[in-house]
Design an enzyme around this catalytic site. Structure first.
Site, PDB file in Angstrom:
ATOM      1  N   SER A 275       0.827  -1.196   0.000  1.00  0.00           N
ATOM      2  CA  SER A 275       0.000   0.000   0.000  1.00  0.00           C
ATOM      3  C   SER A 275       0.863   1.248   0.000  1.00  0.00           C
ATOM      4  O   SER A 275       2.070   1.200   0.238  1.00  0.00           O
ATOM      5  CB  SER A 275      -0.886   0.006   1.251  1.00  0.00           C
ATOM      6  N   LYS A 276       0.197   2.354  -0.236  1.00  0.00           N
ATOM      7  CA  LYS A 276       0.876   3.640  -0.205  1.00  0.00           C
ATOM      8  C   LYS A 276       1.535   3.869   1.156  1.00  0.00           C
ATOM      9  O   LYS A 276       2.622   4.419   1.254  1.00  0.00           O
ATOM     10  CB  LYS A 276      -0.146   4.741  -0.505  1.00  0.00           C
ATOM     11  N   ARG A 277       0.856   3.420   2.206  1.00  0.00           N
ATOM     12  CA  ARG A 277       1.413   3.595   3.553  1.00  0.00           C
ATOM     13  C   ARG A 277       2.760   2.887   3.711  1.00  0.00           C
ATOM     14  O   ARG A 277       3.665   3.397   4.344  1.00  0.00           O
ATOM     15  CB  ARG A 277       0.421   3.109   4.614  1.00  0.00           C
ATOM     16  N   GLY A 279       4.901   2.407   1.378  1.00  0.00           N
ATOM     17  CA  GLY A 279       5.869   3.227   0.658  1.00  0.00           C
ATOM     18  C   GLY A 279       6.319   4.403   1.510  1.00  0.00           C
ATOM     19  O   GLY A 279       7.511   4.678   1.633  1.00  0.00           O
ATOM     20  N   ASP A 280       5.342   5.086   2.124  1.00  0.00           N
ATOM     21  CA  ASP A 280       5.675   6.247   2.954  1.00  0.00           C
ATOM     22  C   ASP A 280       6.555   5.825   4.134  1.00  0.00           C
ATOM     23  O   ASP A 280       7.518   6.494   4.483  1.00  0.00           O
ATOM     24  CB  ASP A 280       4.395   6.913   3.486  1.00  0.00           C
TER      25      ASP A 280
END
Ligand code: GLU
Length: 517
Positions: A275-277, A279-280
């Protein structure tokens, strides 16, 4: 006769395209190219509540950045085609603009007994859901419950006719056949069977906005667009039995596409969907391009992070597919003949951020020098203004091995373009000792007297001077490095001096000696 292979990528413009979506598009594209077939892009935008402005443009731009150009559906300018032509016979390719065609198909199913009108209001359905929830159950509109609901299976014919004409809240639902084993084949997963009693009577068409749902529009369009293989994400596997039943109900089984469901991209630890999370949290992009949402929240992109599209694509190709040997580096042209759905893995593919960087480094290494120089100049911009091209090129050649990304190269090379203003304190203490200080005047005059200032001459004469005087090699050489660069790491001292040239080398030595004494 063998039909021409036709595949499609059918994103919904509900946000930026996740890298998993790019991989789906890539596999479709490779499949089509290998088969000499067509790759169609279709925009599935019938869910107006989830529509996000700019998402369609983002998707197309991302695919173009990756070098994935659809044969059909998008024109040369990257616009979704709206009017039919020889090249784009099925236009429009945006489902919201095809809205007029779907109702007849839904009604055809009602007439044939495969679907029915449902008049239950959203409030009635919400109440049933709440009531079921209070019993810790889930309300499902299906073979068990449809007989107690307000629909064309339960209401008298004249009442149904009246409601269809006067009411505006009705839907058409698919009537899932009772207790049937739906037998399916997936090109990746093989044979699958599902009992139809586990399925619900999905809405196909809604009177309120006169729009089809995903399921109806998707099946009708795949049929009309003569799609032969549907290659899509695993999240659509639960819809496959319904899609099989729809093809059967329409009488289209002869030309029904074959299906291939791709496994998910997993988090680096293998636990759950990437998920994007993630990646962050772990510092890598999950989107091809940067995206700023309506709240101003920024998601980083591979492009903006300095990845080459070739490296990104190569990495994606191998996330879930392998060539059957150890080879890892493939251009798209090289993937076309070897790509094969048989070698797509069934299990999830774990994302590895270091591997992504490794791919980019490999492409940076393979990049022809003049192109790399151009990339570097584009990144560094104003900072290189007035610098000699030959010099820039020599710096890039010397330093390219150290970079994963061209975006790192300015930080790695800035000292070639700007003399240091200060010197790393710990290194000064460590190297600029009495011995080094005593040696430096002779080192300077040796350099000043060299007739030729190439790397070998510099290296040999420095070496000879230092050893013949029995000076400590490390202290002297590292002090020199410190004077040239400001820190005690970097390329070889003689390499740098040769590049700087005699004047600049002496200038840096003098400036450091005066600042540090
Ligand atoms: N519109 C669907 C999506 O956004 C397409 C699914 C399919 O390929 O059938 O993923």
């Amino acid at each position: 006769m063998e039909r021409k292979r036709r595949v499609r990528f059918a994103p919904s413009p509900t946000g930026p395209l996740h890298m998993g979506g790019v991989r789906t598009a890539l596999y479709n594209y490779l499949y089509a190219r290998q088969a000499g077939g067509d790759f169609v892009l279709r925009i599935e935008d019938t869910d107006s509540q989830r529509f996000v402005p700019g998402a369609e443009e983002y998707i197309i731009e991302a695919l173009r950045w990756c070098g994935i150009y659809p044969d059909e559906g998008v024109d040369e300018n990257g616009k979704v085609v709206e009017t039919p032509s020889e090249k784009h016979p099925h236009a429009p390719y945006r489902q919201s603009q095809r809205r007029g065609i779907y109702r007849q198909y839904a009604e055809q199913l009602v007439k044939a007994g495969y679907a029915y009108y449902a008049f239950d209001t959203p409030e009635e359905l919400a109440a049933l859901r709440a009531e079921a929830e209070s019993r810790k159950e889930t309300f499902i509109y299906n073979w068990k419950t449809r007989g107690n609901m307000r629909n064309s299976l339960t209401l008298p014919e004249d009442e149904v006719a009246r409601l269809v004409a006067e009411d505006t809240g009705w839907t058409i639902r698919f009537k899932i056949p009772e207790n049937r084993t739906v037998v399916m084949e997936d090109l990746i997963r093989g044979h699958i069977e599902v009992n139809s009693n586990t399925l619900d009577d999905k809405v196909l068409w809604k009177r309120v906005d006169e729009l089809p749902t995903y399921h109806l529009a998707n099946i009708v369009d795949d049929h009309l667009m003569e799609i032969t293989e549907v290659i899509r994400g695993e999240e659509w596997l639960p819809s496959l039995p319904l899609h099989y039943l729809l093809y059967e109900a329409f009488g289209w089984t002869d030309t029904q596409p074959r299906f291939a469901h791709l496994s998910l991209l997993l988090k680096p630890d293998g636990k759950g969907k990437l998920s994007k999370r993630d990646g962050d949290r772990l510092g890598f992009p999950v989107f091809p391009l940067k995206w700023v949402n309506a709240e101003g929240e920024v998601s980083r992109g591979y492009r903006e992070d300095g990845y080459y599209p070739e490296a990104f694509i190569n990495m994606l190709a191998l996330l879930g597919w392998n060539p059957g040997n150890d080879r890892e580096l493939f251009t798209v042209e090289e993937l076309v003949p070897v790509f094969n759905l048989d070698r797509v893995i069934k299990s999830g593919a774990r994302f590895n951020a270091d591997k992504a960087k490794w791919f980019n480094q490999e492409y940076l290494r393979m990049r022809p020098l003049p192109q790399l120089v151009e990339d570097f100049k584009a990144c560094a911009g104003e900072k290189l203004k007035g610098c000699d091209d030959g010099y820039i090129s020599a710096v890039v050649e010397l330093m390219r091995e150290r970079a994963h990304f061209v975006t790192e190269m300015w930080n790695l090379t800035s000292f070639f373009f700007e003399a240091p203003e200060s010197y790393d304190e710990a290194s000064v203490v460590k190297f600029w000792n009495e011995d080094a200080k005593a040696a430096m005047p002779q080192v300077r005059s040796l350099l000043a007297d060299l007739a030729s200032f190439d790397k070998e001459t510099i290296e040999n004469s420095l070496h000879e001077l230092i050893t013949s005087n029995q000076w400590p090699m490390g202290k002297v050489m590292n002090s020199l490095r410190l004077f040239l660069v400001g820190v005690s790491k970097g390329p070889g001292v003689a390499d740098m001096m040769a590049l700087f040239g005699k004047d600049e080398t002496l200038r840096r030595i003098d400036s450091a000696v005066s600042k540090l004494s």
